[in-house]
Design a protein around this motif. Structure first.
Motif, PDB file in Angstrom:
ATOM      1  N   LEU A  27     -16.093  62.130 -29.816  1.00 19.78           N
ATOM      2  CA  LEU A  27     -16.979  60.971 -29.742  1.00 19.78           C
ATOM      3  C   LEU A  27     -16.968  60.180 -31.047  1.00 19.78           C
ATOM      4  N   PHE A  28     -17.190  60.860 -32.159  1.00 21.60           N
ATOM      5  CA  PHE A  28     -17.305  60.157 -33.435  1.00 21.60           C
ATOM      6  C   PHE A  28     -15.980  59.542 -33.875  1.00 21.60           C
ATOM      7  N   TYR A  29     -14.874  60.281 -33.676  1.00 22.07           N
ATOM      8  CA  TYR A  29     -13.590  59.706 -34.075  1.00 22.07           C
ATOM      9  C   TYR A  29     -13.204  58.562 -33.138  1.00 22.07           C
ATOM     10  N   GLY A  30     -13.530  58.685 -31.855  1.00 17.84           N
ATOM     11  CA  GLY A  30     -13.259  57.585 -30.922  1.00 17.84           C
ATOM     12  C   GLY A  30     -14.024  56.327 -31.293  1.00 17.84           C
ATOM     13  N   LEU A  31     -15.307  56.478 -31.653  1.00 17.31           N
ATOM     14  CA  LEU A  31     -16.098  55.332 -32.092  1.00 17.31           C
ATOM     15  C   LEU A  31     -15.540  54.731 -33.376  1.00 17.31           C
ATOM     16  N   ARG A  32     -15.075  55.593 -34.256  1.00 13.14           N
ATOM     17  CA  ARG A  32     -14.480  55.107 -35.506  1.00 13.14           C
ATOM     18  C   ARG A  32     -13.271  54.222 -35.219  1.00 13.14           C
ATOM     19  N   LEU A  33     -12.387  54.663 -34.327  1.00 14.14           N
ATOM     20  CA  LEU A  33     -11.220  53.862 -33.985  1.00 14.14           C
ATOM     21  C   LEU A  33     -11.624  52.552 -33.322  1.00 14.14           C
ATOM     22  N   PHE A  34     -12.648  52.608 -32.464  1.00 12.23           N
ATOM     23  CA  PHE A  34     -13.111  51.394 -31.792  1.00 12.23           C
ATOM     24  C   PHE A  34     -13.603  50.365 -32.806  1.00 12.23           C
ATOM     25  N   VAL A  35     -14.387  50.816 -33.783  1.00 15.96           N
ATOM     26  CA  VAL A  35     -14.911  49.897 -34.796  1.00 15.96           C
ATOM     27  C   VAL A  35     -13.782  49.322 -35.632  1.00 15.96           C
ATOM     28  N   THR A  40     -13.974  45.420 -36.675  1.00 17.63           N
ATOM     29  CA  THR A  40     -13.648  44.935 -38.019  1.00 17.63           C
ATOM     30  C   THR A  40     -12.172  44.633 -38.199  1.00 17.63           C
ATOM     31  N   LYS A  41     -11.358  45.109 -37.234  1.00 22.85           N
ATOM     32  CA  LYS A  41      -9.901  44.865 -37.286  1.00 22.85           C
ATOM     33  C   LYS A  41      -9.326  45.252 -38.650  1.00 22.85           C
ATOM     34  N   SER A  42      -9.648  46.470 -39.072  1.00 22.80           N
ATOM     35  CA  SER A  42      -9.195  46.923 -40.391  1.00 22.80           C
ATOM     36  C   SER A  42      -8.768  48.388 -40.365  1.00 22.80           C
ATOM     37  N   PRO A  43      -7.886  48.790 -39.429  1.00 20.63           N
ATOM     38  CA  PRO A  43      -7.417  50.183 -39.450  1.00 20.63           C
ATOM     39  C   PRO A  43      -6.621  50.443 -40.713  1.00 20.63           C
ATOM     40  N   GLY A  44      -6.689  51.691 -41.198  1.00 18.66           N
ATOM     41  CA  GLY A  44      -6.011  52.012 -42.442  1.00 18.66           C
ATOM     42  C   GLY A  44      -5.467  53.420 -42.467  1.00 18.66           C
ATOM     43  N   LEU A  45      -4.933  53.790 -43.621  1.00 20.18           N
ATOM     44  CA  LEU A  45      -4.348  55.116 -43.794  1.00 20.18           C
ATOM     45  C   LEU A  45      -5.392  56.203 -43.590  1.00 20.18           C
ATOM     46  N   ALA A 266     -17.906  54.494 -41.248  1.00 18.11           N
ATOM     47  CA  ALA A 266     -17.162  53.487 -40.492  1.00 18.11           C
ATOM     48  C   ALA A 266     -17.956  52.951 -39.312  1.00 18.11           C
ATOM     49  N   LEU A 267     -19.022  53.620 -38.932  1.00 22.85           N
ATOM     50  CA  LEU A 267     -19.809  53.215 -37.767  1.00 22.85           C
ATOM     51  C   LEU A 267     -20.923  52.246 -38.126  1.00 22.85           C
ATOM     52  N   GLN A 268     -20.945  51.751 -39.355  1.00 25.98           N
ATOM     53  CA  GLN A 268     -21.994  50.827 -39.790  1.00 25.98           C
ATOM     54  C   GLN A 268     -22.143  49.604 -38.881  1.00 25.98           C
ATOM     55  N   PRO A 269     -21.053  48.943 -38.459  1.00 25.84           N
ATOM     56  CA  PRO A 269     -21.228  47.782 -37.568  1.00 25.84           C
ATOM     57  C   PRO A 269     -21.958  48.120 -36.279  1.00 25.84           C
ATOM     58  N   ILE A 270     -21.669  49.289 -35.700  1.00 20.36           N
ATOM     59  CA  ILE A 270     -22.368  49.690 -34.477  1.00 20.36           C
ATOM     60  C   ILE A 270     -23.831  49.951 -34.765  1.00 20.36           C
ATOM     61  N   LEU A 271     -24.105  50.598 -35.881  1.00 17.66           N
ATOM     62  CA  LEU A 271     -25.485  50.906 -36.229  1.00 17.66           C
ATOM     63  C   LEU A 271     -26.294  49.639 -36.492  1.00 17.66           C
ATOM     64  N   ARG A 272     -25.618  48.550 -36.877  1.00 12.52           N
ATOM     65  CA  ARG A 272     -26.328  47.296 -37.089  1.00 12.52           C
ATOM     66  C   ARG A 272     -26.500  46.513 -35.797  1.00 12.52           C
ATOM     67  N   ILE A 273     -25.470  46.531 -34.952  1.00 15.76           N
ATOM     68  CA  ILE A 273     -25.482  45.685 -33.765  1.00 15.76           C
ATOM     69  C   ILE A 273     -26.404  46.218 -32.679  1.00 15.76           C
ATOM     70  N   VAL A 274     -26.414  47.537 -32.471  1.00 17.91           N
ATOM     71  CA  VAL A 274     -27.207  48.106 -31.380  1.00 17.91           C
ATOM     72  C   VAL A 274     -28.684  47.741 -31.499  1.00 17.91           C
ATOM     73  N   PRO A 275     -29.340  47.930 -32.665  1.00 19.98           N
ATOM     74  CA  PRO A 275     -30.745  47.519 -32.752  1.00 19.98           C
ATOM     75  C   PRO A 275     -30.939  46.025 -32.496  1.00 19.98           C
ATOM     76  N   ASP A 276     -29.989  45.179 -32.943  1.00 15.91           N
ATOM     77  CA  ASP A 276     -30.107  43.741 -32.727  1.00 15.91           C
ATOM     78  C   ASP A 276     -30.008  43.396 -31.250  1.00 15.91           C
ATOM     79  N   ASP A 316     -19.962  41.201 -37.627  1.00 14.23           N
ATOM     80  CA  ASP A 316     -18.601  41.716 -37.688  1.00 14.23           C
ATOM     81  C   ASP A 316     -17.827  41.048 -38.820  1.00 14.23           C
ATOM     82  N   SER A 317     -18.010  39.738 -38.969  1.00 11.05           N
ATOM     83  CA  SER A 317     -17.284  39.017 -40.008  1.00 11.05           C
ATOM     84  C   SER A 317     -17.680  39.491 -41.390  1.00 11.05           C
ATOM     85  N   GLU A 318     -18.968  39.705 -41.604  1.00 10.25           N
ATOM     86  CA  GLU A 318     -19.432  40.155 -42.911  1.00 10.25           C
ATOM     87  C   GLU A 318     -18.929  41.551 -43.224  1.00 10.25           C
TER      88      GLU A 318
END
Length: 343
Positions: A27-35, A40-45, A266-276, A316-318
């Motif tokens: 679950l957590f790694y899947g959410l990480r890849l989704f974000v 954020t469109k920023s996958p990395g090493l 890495a899940l910060q965007p989800i944690l911000r968007i869900v409450p909004d 997402d942009s920020e």
């Protein structure tokens, strides 16, 4: 072979706990890849290394589950000798695999640090920790594999090993030493990102939130400490098939919790968007029965929806902008006028 009918059997508990660990890690790694890929469109090493760690953890937990068919969770007295030999072989393989699994989890966390800041001092500490991890892993792996001469005797039960083996006392000292070094490394991996954030980001509510998320790594350090204490205080050789699974659970938990801690930032965007989103739905509900003076219900709902959609895009942009700043080597995340996150 099924040993569920033997007294005090707890193999089913081992299966259930490992299955749960695999589920949460997926679950957590899947959410990480989704974000990272979709938001954020920023996958990395660090995501690639975390993926290797995730697959390795699944393999380790699967091996632990498979060991139940060799008597794991049952008293040694009820296990035939031929099955017991397979249990010891499985145990050695799991131990050898464990060394590399926890190493990959720690490498994944180290690879995340450049997203926070590109600093020469931070890089020096990161490379030093990486060298310690490699040295610790290679030394433990080689020592465990060559505890007996010939090597094939390493996979035999302790009471069947020849005289050219180091013995259980030396083996336990090596495992405890590996665990103590691991605790020290985990402590560094816990406090280093927090230190980077405290020194590179202006203090704000968002800074505190990120620090609290990273502080979950305390549980990874705690599991390592519990595991070392168990190895130090309990004798697993007396009834190894029954006692070892309790240590195995803490061993697997240490790796899985480490992976979770590496995924949470890495899940910060989800944690911000869900409450909004929940707030917007609540607003829609409260205005649903109040006609707009200009456009009625439709105008009100459209206005709220469009405003919320623009807000989500901005979030997402920020988030991505902060990552780009870090990757450009700015060395400092600007947070004076925007509520940004480096992760």
């Amino acid at each position: 072979m099924d040993f569920s009918s033997t007294p005090d059997y707890r193999g089913d508990t081992e299966i259930g706990l490992n299955a749960g660990l695999i589920g949460f890690s997926t679950l957590f790694y899947g959410l990480r890849l989704f974000v990272r890929i979709s938001m954020t469109k920023s996958p990395g090493l660090d995501d690639v290394i975390a993926g290797i760690a995730y697959l390795s953890l699944v393999l380790l937990s699967a091996a632990d589950i498979h060991a139940v068919s060799f008597g794991g969770g049952a008293h040694e007295a009820f296990i035939p000798e031929n099955i017991l030999a397979k249990f010891f072989q499985s145990l050695v393989v799991q131990t050898l695999l464990y060394f590399w699994v926890v190493a990959m989890v720690r490498f994944a966390i180290l690879a995340f640090l450049p997203r926070l800041a590109r600093d020469r001092y931070i890089s020096f500490i990161s490379w030093t920790v990486a060298v310690v991890i490699i040295a610790q892993t290679v030394a433990a792996f080689v020592y465990r594999l060559t505890e007996c001469t010939p090597i094939i005797d390493t996979f035999l039960p302790f009471d069947e090993q020849g005289s050219n083996c180091v013995g259980t006392a030396a083996h336990n000292k090596m495992m405890i030493g590996h665990g103590v070094v691991g605790i020290a490394v985990d402590a560094v991996l816990l406090f280093l990102p927090i230190w980077v954030i405290c020194t590179k980001m202006m203090w704000s509510r968002k800074t505190l939130q990120i620090i609290l998320i990273l502080s979950v790594g305390v549980f990874a350090v705690a599991t390592g400490i519990i595991r070392v204490v168990l190895m130090k205080t309990r004798d697993f050789s007396a009834d190894i098939t029954y006692e070892m699974p309790s240590l195995g659970i803490w061993t697997n938990l240490e790796g899985h919790v480490g992976l979770w801690c590496g995924c949470f930032p890495a899940l910060q965007p989800i944690l911000r968007i869900v409450p909004d989103k929940l707030k917007v739905r609540s607003t829609l509900g409260s205005h649903g029965n109040q006609p707009d003076k200009i456009g009625g219900h439709i105008g009100t709902r459209k206005s709220i929806y469009e405003g919320s959609r623009e807000h989500f895009k901005e979030v997402d942009s920020e988030s991505q902008r902060a990552i780009v700043l870090a990757e450009m080597g700015s060395g400092e995340l600007l947070m004076r006028d925007r509520d940004t996150s480096p992760v």
